[in-house]
Design a protein around this motif. Structure first.
Motif, short mmCIF file in Angstrom:
data_model
loop_
_atom_site.label_atom_id
_atom_site.label_comp_id
_atom_site.label_asym_id
_atom_site.label_seq_id
_atom_site.Cartn_x
_atom_site.Cartn_y
_atom_site.Cartn_z
N LEU A 167 2.06 5.37 -9.78
CA LEU A 167 3.13 5.23 -10.76
C LEU A 167 4.44 5.83 -10.24
CD1 LEU A 167 4.15 4.42 -13.58
CD2 LEU A 167 3.40 6.68 -14.37
N CYS A 168 4.38 7.02 -9.69
CA CYS A 168 5.60 7.65 -9.18
C CYS A 168 6.20 6.84 -8.04
CB CYS A 168 5.31 9.08 -8.75
SG CYS A 168 5.06 10.20 -10.16
N ASN A 169 5.37 6.28 -7.17
CA ASN A 169 5.90 5.42 -6.10
C ASN A 169 6.57 4.18 -6.68
OD1 ASN A 169 5.25 7.05 -3.99
ND2 ASN A 169 3.69 5.72 -3.13
N ALA A 170 5.94 3.58 -7.68
CA ALA A 170 6.52 2.38 -8.31
C ALA A 170 7.84 2.70 -8.99
CB ALA A 170 5.53 1.78 -9.30
N GLN B 146 0.82 -1.20 0.00
CA GLN B 146 0.00 0.00 0.00
C GLN B 146 0.86 1.26 0.00
OE1 GLN B 146 -3.47 0.24 0.04
NE2 GLN B 146 -3.46 -1.94 -0.36
N VAL B 147 0.35 2.31 -0.64
CA VAL B 147 1.04 3.60 -0.56
C VAL B 147 0.96 4.09 0.88
CG1 VAL B 147 0.56 4.22 -2.96
CG2 VAL B 147 -1.03 4.93 -1.18
N PRO B 148 1.95 4.86 1.33
CA PRO B 148 1.88 5.44 2.68
C PRO B 148 0.65 6.34 2.79
CG PRO B 148 4.10 5.64 1.77
CD PRO B 148 3.20 5.17 0.66
N ARG B 149 -0.28 6.00 3.68
CA ARG B 149 -1.60 6.62 3.72
C ARG B 149 -1.57 8.13 3.98
NH1 ARG B 149 -6.61 5.22 3.27
NH2 ARG B 149 -8.27 6.12 4.50
N THR C 147 -13.92 3.73 -4.06
CA THR C 147 -14.72 3.21 -5.18
C THR C 147 -13.97 2.14 -5.95
OG1 THR C 147 -13.92 4.98 -6.62
CG2 THR C 147 -15.99 5.38 -5.44
N GLY C 148 -12.81 1.77 -5.46
CA GLY C 148 -12.02 0.72 -6.11
C GLY C 148 -10.57 0.81 -5.64
N ILE C 149 -9.75 -0.06 -6.19
CA ILE C 149 -8.33 -0.04 -5.88
C ILE C 149 -7.54 -0.10 -7.17
CG2 ILE C 149 -8.57 -1.14 -3.61
CD1 ILE C 149 -7.57 -3.74 -4.93
N GLY C 150 -6.30 0.33 -7.10
CA GLY C 150 -5.42 0.28 -8.25
C GLY C 150 -3.99 0.17 -7.77
N GLY C 151 -3.11 -0.07 -8.70
CA GLY C 151 -1.71 -0.17 -8.34
C GLY C 151 -0.86 -0.50 -9.55
N CYS C 152 0.41 -0.68 -9.31
CA CYS C 152 1.35 -0.99 -10.38
C CYS C 152 1.95 -2.37 -10.14
CB CYS C 152 2.47 0.05 -10.41
SG CYS C 152 1.89 1.72 -10.75
N ALA C 153 2.10 -3.11 -11.23
CA ALA C 153 2.68 -4.44 -11.15
C ALA C 153 3.79 -4.56 -12.17
CB ALA C 153 1.60 -5.50 -11.42
N CYS C 154 4.74 -5.42 -11.90
CA CYS C 154 5.81 -5.70 -12.83
C CYS C 154 5.34 -6.80 -13.77
CB CYS C 154 7.06 -6.14 -12.08
SG CYS C 154 8.41 -6.62 -13.18
N ALA C 155 5.25 -6.51 -15.06
CA ALA C 155 4.78 -7.49 -16.03
C ALA C 155 5.77 -8.65 -16.19
CB ALA C 155 4.54 -6.82 -17.38
N LYS C 156 7.04 -8.36 -16.04
CA LYS C 156 8.05 -9.41 -16.18
C LYS C 156 7.99 -10.40 -15.02
CE LYS C 156 12.98 -10.28 -16.74
NZ LYS C 156 14.29 -9.69 -16.92
N HIS C 157 7.91 -9.88 -13.81
CA HIS C 157 7.95 -10.72 -12.61
C HIS C 157 6.56 -11.07 -12.08
CE1 HIS C 157 11.95 -8.71 -12.66
NE2 HIS C 157 12.32 -9.95 -12.48
N ARG C 158 5.54 -10.45 -12.63
CA ARG C 158 4.14 -10.72 -12.24
C ARG C 158 3.91 -10.53 -10.74
NH1 ARG C 158 1.27 -14.64 -16.28
NH2 ARG C 158 2.34 -13.98 -18.15
N CYS C 159 4.33 -9.38 -10.26
CA CYS C 159 4.10 -9.06 -8.85
C CYS C 159 3.82 -7.56 -8.73
CB CYS C 159 5.32 -9.43 -8.00
SG CYS C 159 6.81 -8.53 -8.42
N PHE C 160 3.13 -7.19 -7.66
CA PHE C 160 2.86 -5.78 -7.43
C PHE C 160 4.12 -5.08 -6.93
CE2 PHE C 160 -1.46 -5.52 -8.41
CZ PHE C 160 -2.05 -6.72 -8.04
N MET C 161 4.24 -3.84 -7.34
CA MET C 161 5.37 -3.03 -6.89
C MET C 161 5.11 -2.56 -5.47
SD MET C 161 7.52 -2.94 -9.39
CE MET C 161 8.61 -1.60 -8.93
N PRO C 162 6.12 -2.57 -4.61
CA PRO C 162 5.94 -2.07 -3.24
C PRO C 162 5.46 -0.62 -3.23
CG PRO C 162 8.00 -3.26 -3.44
CD PRO C 162 7.46 -3.10 -4.84
N ASN C 163 4.62 -0.31 -2.30
CA ASN C 163 4.10 1.05 -2.08
C ASN C 163 3.40 1.64 -3.30
OD1 ASN C 163 5.14 1.21 0.60
ND2 ASN C 163 7.16 1.58 -0.26
N SER C 164 2.72 0.81 -4.08
CA SER C 164 2.03 1.35 -5.25
C SER C 164 0.53 1.03 -5.28
CB SER C 164 2.68 0.84 -6.54
OG SER C 164 2.41 -0.54 -6.71
N MET C 165 0.01 0.30 -4.33
CA MET C 165 -1.42 -0.01 -4.29
C MET C 165 -2.15 1.11 -3.56
SD MET C 165 -1.65 -2.88 -5.87
CE MET C 165 -3.34 -3.28 -5.50
#
Length: 165
Positions: A84-87, A9-12, A50-68
């Motif tokens: 995106l900037c956090n990722a 999660q992004v720092p709240r 109203t929803g969630i979003g985040g960034c994932a690494c397509a190569k490694h198939r995992c979410f980027m830390p601090n980007s949800m």
């Protein structure tokens, strides 16, 4: 690398500060009336998220830390900018470019650099170029010019990205 929920999660507090001082830009989709762009301008009463979003690494198939992050009023650019900037700021030392695949990259990128320049909370590593793409599954719902510009088939150095994003 396995992440615990709080690490993804992004720092709240900082995220809430970003949202509090960022002016939401109401824009209409100029490419096939995309719902995600247009719904960002809708009114959402009595909802904390109203929803969630985040960034994932397509190569490694995992979410980027601090980007949800949570969306508060639909999928607004200010939310995605922050994720995106956090990722891009996590463990990217020495990288000079990043591929970003987003369902509406044809619309999203128009104001990204302006938002980064005007924000206290957004930054992209100096010298990093961002290569834009739209996943192959989604790009076919766009105008023909988007297919040529954003399909991974036509981006030098890109691999085929056929998932939802």
């Amino acid at each position: 690398m396995k992440l615990h929920g709080s690490e993804s999660q992004v720092p709240r507090a900082r995220y809430q500060d970003h949202l509090g001082i960022t002016k939401g830009l109401a824009q209409r989709s100029e490419c096939n009336n995309h719902r995600v762009v247009n719904q960002a301008n809708a009114s959402w009463h009595r909802l904390e998220a109203t929803g969630i979003g985040g960034c994932a690494c397509a190569k490694h198939r995992c979410f980027m830390p601090n980007s949800m992050m949570d969306f508060q009023k639909g999928e607004r650019q200010m939310n995605v900018d922050y994720a995106l900037c956090n990722a891009l700021g996590h463990n990217m030392d020495g990288l000079c470019w990043a591929f970003t695949f987003y369902d509406v990259n044809c619309q999203y990128n128009k104001h990204l650099w302006q938002h980064v320049d005007e924000s206290l909370h957004l930054s992209i590593p100096p010298g990093m170029d961002i290569m834009l793409g739209i996943g192959l599954w989604r790009v076919h719902g766009h105008q023909d010019k988007c297919y040529v510009w954003y399909a991974s088939n036509f981006i030098p150095g890109a691999v085929r990205i056929d998932g939802r994003s």
